[in-house]
Design a protein around this motif. Sequence first.
Motif, PDB file in Angstrom:
ATOM      1  N   ASP A  71       0.611  -1.150   0.187  1.00  7.17           N
ATOM      2  CA  ASP A  71       0.802  -0.126  -0.154  1.00  7.17           C
ATOM      3  C   ASP A  71       0.499   1.278  -0.063  1.00  7.17           C
ATOM      4  OD1 ASP A  71      -2.305  -1.063   2.155  1.00  7.17           O
ATOM      5  OD2 ASP A  71      -1.624  -2.170   0.773  1.00  7.17           O
ATOM      6  N   SER A  98       0.404   5.802   0.633  1.00  6.34           N
ATOM      7  CA  SER A  98      -0.726   6.553   0.963  1.00  6.34           C
ATOM      8  C   SER A  98      -0.048   7.209   0.814  1.00  6.34           C
ATOM      9  CB  SER A  98      -1.014   5.896   3.017  1.00  6.34           C
ATOM     10  OG  SER A  98      -1.762   4.601   2.755  1.00  6.34           O
ATOM     11  N   ILE A 109      -3.986   3.458  -1.724  1.00  2.96           N
ATOM     12  CA  ILE A 109      -3.525   3.415  -3.327  1.00  2.96           C
ATOM     13  C   ILE A 109      -2.647   1.531  -2.707  1.00  2.96           C
ATOM     14  CG2 ILE A 109      -2.017   4.155  -4.555  1.00  2.96           C
ATOM     15  CD1 ILE A 109      -3.721   3.950  -6.974  1.00  2.96           C
ATOM     16  N   SER A 167      -3.689  -1.677  -6.708  1.00  7.36           N
ATOM     17  CA  SER A 167      -4.370  -0.124  -7.330  1.00  7.36           C
ATOM     18  C   SER A 167      -5.749  -0.089  -6.783  1.00  7.36           C
ATOM     19  CB  SER A 167      -4.247   0.237  -9.018  1.00  7.36           C
ATOM     20  OG  SER A 167      -2.900  -0.186  -9.080  1.00  7.36           O
ATOM     21  N   ARG A 168      -6.675  -0.997  -6.195  1.00  5.30           N
ATOM     22  CA  ARG A 168      -7.306   0.098  -5.581  1.00  5.30           C
ATOM     23  C   ARG A 168      -7.276   0.960  -4.750  1.00  5.30           C
ATOM     24  NH1 ARG A 168     -12.179  -2.928  -4.836  1.00  5.30           N
ATOM     25  NH2 ARG A 168     -10.591  -5.366  -5.823  1.00  5.30           N
ATOM     26  N   THR A 169      -8.347   2.045  -4.961  1.00  7.52           N
ATOM     27  CA  THR A 169      -8.222   3.706  -3.990  1.00  7.52           C
ATOM     28  C   THR A 169      -9.355   3.389  -2.512  1.00  7.52           C
ATOM     29  OG1 THR A 169      -9.347   4.523  -5.340  1.00  7.52           O
ATOM     30  CG2 THR A 169      -7.249   3.975  -5.873  1.00  7.52           C
ATOM     31  N   THR A 205      -6.883  12.497  -5.929  1.00  7.89           N
ATOM     32  CA  THR A 205      -7.207  11.689  -6.353  1.00  7.89           C
ATOM     33  C   THR A 205      -5.310  11.034  -6.535  1.00  7.89           C
ATOM     34  OG1 THR A 205      -8.239  12.148  -9.193  1.00  7.89           O
ATOM     35  CG2 THR A 205      -7.193   9.812  -9.282  1.00  7.89           C
ATOM     36  N   SER A 261      -3.047   7.919  -7.701  1.00  4.29           N
ATOM     37  CA  SER A 261      -2.779   6.508  -8.707  1.00  4.29           C
ATOM     38  C   SER A 261      -0.991   6.456  -8.671  1.00  4.29           C
ATOM     39  CB  SER A 261      -2.696   7.704 -10.091  1.00  4.29           C
ATOM     40  OG  SER A 261      -1.299   8.869  -9.817  1.00  4.29           O
ATOM     41  N   ARG A 262      -0.621   5.897  -9.195  1.00  2.41           N
ATOM     42  CA  ARG A 262       1.274   5.242  -8.816  1.00  2.41           C
ATOM     43  C   ARG A 262       1.568   4.201  -9.809  1.00  2.41           C
ATOM     44  NH1 ARG A 262       1.105   0.658  -4.621  1.00  2.41           N
ATOM     45  NH2 ARG A 262       2.547   0.095  -4.780  1.00  2.41           N
TER      46      ARG A 262
END
Length: 122
Positions: free
Chosen positions: A33, A35, A51, A55-57, A68, A70-71
Amino acid sequence: QVQLVESGGGRVQAGGSLRLSCAASGRILSINDMSWYRQTPGKQRELVAVITSGSRTNYADSVMGRFTISRDNAKKTVYLQMNSLKPEDTAVYYCNADLSSMSSNYQWRNYWGQGTQVTVSS
């Protein structure tokens, strides 16, 4: 040594946008994770967005619809796109990540960045 380095903070007028970046460096095997937290004087750090490795947010209610997360796993970087900024968003924003590395003997460890200041003027 593993490091998380934030960038992209600054001053912006209410309604404006900023994009924060946090890059992990070191001999990293895996990142779980990632954050973003924020903190203002006199308050503990609060979770802003998370995230997962898949890639669940998840977002704090106060930023949902405006921020938003993202990674980019290849770049070992997490981003926070902040739109429609409000004065209440003013804080030091911190990157946080769970990762395994050579220095940790590939055990999961939690790391914090140094923080980046975001100031939103009214």
